[in-house]
Design a protein around this motif. Structure first.
Motif, PDB file in Angstrom:
ATOM      1  N   ALA A 293       0.826  -1.207   0.000  1.00 18.46           N
ATOM      2  CA  ALA A 293       0.000   0.000   0.000  1.00 18.46           C
ATOM      3  C   ALA A 293       0.865   1.263   0.000  1.00 18.46           C
ATOM      4  N   LEU A 294       1.959   1.231   0.760  1.00 20.59           N
ATOM      5  CA  LEU A 294       2.827   2.405   0.799  1.00 20.59           C
ATOM      6  C   LEU A 294       3.651   2.542  -0.476  1.00 20.59           C
ATOM      7  N   ARG A 295       3.999   1.413  -1.102  1.00 20.74           N
ATOM      8  CA  ARG A 295       4.680   1.500  -2.397  1.00 20.74           C
ATOM      9  C   ARG A 295       3.787   2.187  -3.416  1.00 20.74           C
ATOM     10  N   GLN A 296       2.491   1.840  -3.352  1.00 26.94           N
ATOM     11  CA  GLN A 296       1.541   2.464  -4.268  1.00 26.94           C
ATOM     12  C   GLN A 296       1.415   3.965  -3.974  1.00 26.94           C
ATOM     13  N   GLN A 297       1.356   4.313  -2.684  1.00 26.98           N
ATOM     14  CA  GLN A 297       1.275   5.723  -2.319  1.00 26.98           C
ATOM     15  C   GLN A 297       2.530   6.484  -2.763  1.00 26.98           C
ATOM     16  N   ARG A 298       3.679   5.860  -2.577  1.00 26.96           N
ATOM     17  CA  ARG A 298       4.924   6.516  -2.956  1.00 26.96           C
ATOM     18  C   ARG A 298       4.952   6.759  -4.477  1.00 26.96           C
ATOM     19  N   ALA A 299       4.538   5.763  -5.247  1.00 26.92           N
ATOM     20  CA  ALA A 299       4.534   5.919  -6.694  1.00 26.92           C
ATOM     21  C   ALA A 299       3.612   7.055  -7.118  1.00 26.92           C
ATOM     22  N   GLY A 300       2.436   7.121  -6.490  1.00 22.64           N
ATOM     23  CA  GLY A 300       1.505   8.191  -6.816  1.00 22.64           C
ATOM     24  C   GLY A 300       2.044   9.555  -6.415  1.00 22.64           C
ATOM     25  N   PHE A 301       2.704   9.601  -5.256  1.00 19.85           N
ATOM     26  CA  PHE A 301       3.272  10.854  -4.778  1.00 19.85           C
ATOM     27  C   PHE A 301       4.384  11.342  -5.716  1.00 19.85           C
ATOM     28  N   LEU A 302       5.260  10.410  -6.123  1.00 21.89           N
ATOM     29  CA  LEU A 302       6.340  10.789  -7.035  1.00 21.89           C
ATOM     30  C   LEU A 302       5.798  11.237  -8.389  1.00 21.89           C
ATOM     31  N   ASP A 303       4.698  10.622  -8.808  1.00 18.01           N
ATOM     32  CA  ASP A 303       4.099  11.022 -10.075  1.00 18.01           C
ATOM     33  C   ASP A 303       3.581  12.463 -10.004  1.00 18.01           C
ATOM     34  N   ILE A 304       2.966  12.806  -8.869  1.00 24.65           N
ATOM     35  CA  ILE A 304       2.471  14.178  -8.685  1.00 24.65           C
ATOM     36  C   ILE A 304       3.634  15.162  -8.680  1.00 24.65           C
ATOM     37  N   LEU A 305       4.702  14.800  -7.953  1.00 31.63           N
ATOM     38  CA  LEU A 305       5.860  15.693  -7.907  1.00 31.63           C
ATOM     39  C   LEU A 305       6.503  15.837  -9.282  1.00 31.63           C
ATOM     40  N   ASP A 306       6.495  14.736 -10.027  1.00 30.28           N
ATOM     41  CA  ASP A 306       7.117  14.765 -11.356  1.00 30.28           C
ATOM     42  C   ASP A 306       6.344  15.688 -12.293  1.00 30.28           C
ATOM     43  N   ARG A 307       5.038  15.694 -12.125  1.00 31.70           N
ATOM     44  CA  ARG A 307       4.208  16.503 -13.010  1.00 31.70           C
ATOM     45  C   ARG A 307       4.098  17.954 -12.558  1.00 31.70           C
ATOM     46  N   TYR A 308       4.092  18.181 -11.214  1.00 32.32           N
ATOM     47  CA  TYR A 308       3.820  19.518 -10.721  1.00 32.32           C
ATOM     48  C   TYR A 308       4.942  20.115  -9.880  1.00 32.32           C
ATOM     49  N   GLY A 309       5.864  19.277  -9.407  1.00 31.36           N
ATOM     50  CA  GLY A 309       6.880  19.783  -8.511  1.00 31.36           C
ATOM     51  C   GLY A 309       8.214  19.960  -9.201  1.00 31.36           C
TER      52      GLY A 309
END
Length: 364
Positions: free
Chosen positions: A341-357
């Motif tokens: 579950a945390l691997r999935q959260q981390r992947a989603g978080f990195l995707d957001i940062l990659d697109r917006y951060g």
């Protein structure tokens, strides 16, 4: 909380006059001035940190103003390799062990700042109330089993004495006679709850009797008294007499001038007149008066100390502001292997940062 009629150890009265000349600890002039400097540094760091927090550059911060005498005085009584375990308000203990940008960077949201404390024999702060007390007992028990002479001094507030961890740690320390010094900074309030709502005991120090150890009550607004009782406790922890036990519970009767944290509004639960009464007992004013009366401090030396304090804190703030954030690090240290579950959260978080951060701040 009754201060005027309190029965506690005191070296300096509220005007900085020794209550007993023979009670003044045997410290040279340089050490006394260093202690004063560190108290000033603690107060100024506290003020700057709150200002930075109000600017949105710092997370929630716990002010220590009013408690510098207890924190700095007690830490001067320790050897450099004695362990300090603190709650979150004892910035003075960190100042004595050398305040740097790493410590401030923690409060700015960088967990790596906690790691810098280990080299100074300061255990990372513990936000959860009283959880670090059993850790202190475990560390001091290990020292006893290894045959070294290190003590562990653990700071906590009066609210922590309502937690099970306090009683379990005290009981274990008493049974196994560990070299632990329990230092309770009783500032009268556990957030909005007065100490009278924490215990039916007349004092916190008297709780020591239930666990077979020494209990001492000290004027926490008096740095020399806090030094004296802690020095005695640490010496007892290292090498007790035949009729003594190693652990000690110290209750420092003190006060916090500000809010519990920057997320708190103390005007809701306490009277401003109470705060002003305690400010008349300010540990910095008291110690300064003593140093001036004894000829150790004059205007020129005081100006030099204050200017050095401001320069030190300014340099710490400037260096901490240069620390680069790595948002993904929040996933790094909770587990050896991240659960699905945390691997999935981390992947989603990195995707957001990659697109917006800022892509430069994100690791692959």
């Amino acid at each position: 909380m009754d201060y005027e009629d309190a029965d506690f150890v005191r070296v300096l009265d509220e005007d900085g006059v020794p209550v007993d000349e023979d009670a003044i600890p045997d410290l040279d002039d340089g050490t006394l001035l260093d202690m004063y400097r560190d108290m000033r540094l603690t107060r100024h760091f506290d003020e700057r940190a709150i200002n930075i927090q109000r600017q949105g550059r710092l997370g929630t911060f716990a002010s220590c103003a009013g408690q510098e005498g207890a924190q700095v005085g007690s830490t001067y009584a320790l050897a450099d390799d004695d362990w300090i375990l603190y709650q979150y308000r004892e910035h003075g203990a960190v100042v004595v062990r050398d305040l740097d940008a790493g410590y401030l960077s923690y409060w700015m949201g960088h967990e790596s700042g906690n790691a810098t404390l280990a080299d100074k024999h300061v255990f990372p702060l513990n936000i959860t109330i009283a959880d670090h007390l059993p850790h202190a007992v475990g560390m001091s028990w290990a020292s006893k089993l290894k045959g070294d002479d290190r003590a562990a001094v653990v700071h906590f507030g009066d609210g922590a004495t309502s937690e099970g961890d306090f009683h379990e740690a005290m009981n274990f320390a008493g049974v196994f006679d560990t070299p632990t010094v329990f230092f309770c900074n009783n500032n009268g309030w556990a957030i909005s709850h007065p100490v009278e709502r924490q215990t039916a005991s007349d004092t916190i120090a008297e709780k020591a009797a239930a666990y077979g150890m020494e209990g001492v009550r000290v004027d926490g607004m008096d740095p020399l008294a806090c030094y004296t009782v802690t020095k005695e406790a640490v010496e007892r922890a290292r090498d007790p007499d035949d009729d003594e036990t190693r652990p000690t519970l110290i209750e420092a009767v003190t006060y916090r001038y500000g809010a519990h944290t920057t997320a708190d509004d103390p005007t809701v639960y306490r009277d401003e007149e109470e705060v002003e009464r305690w400010k008349d007992r300010d540990p910095l004013d008291r110690f300064e008066a003593f140093l001036r009366r004894t000829g150790r401090l004059d205007d020129d030396r005081d100006d030099e100390i204050r200017a050095g304090v401001e320069d030190h804190v300014a340099a710490v703030v400037e260096a901490a502001a240069e620390v680069e954030a790595d948002p993904a690090s929040m996933f790094d240290h909770a587990y050896g292997d991240l659960p699905p579950a945390l691997r999935q959260q981390r992947a989603g978080f990195l995707d957001i940062l990659d697109r917006y951060g800022d892509e430069a701040s994100v690791r692959d």
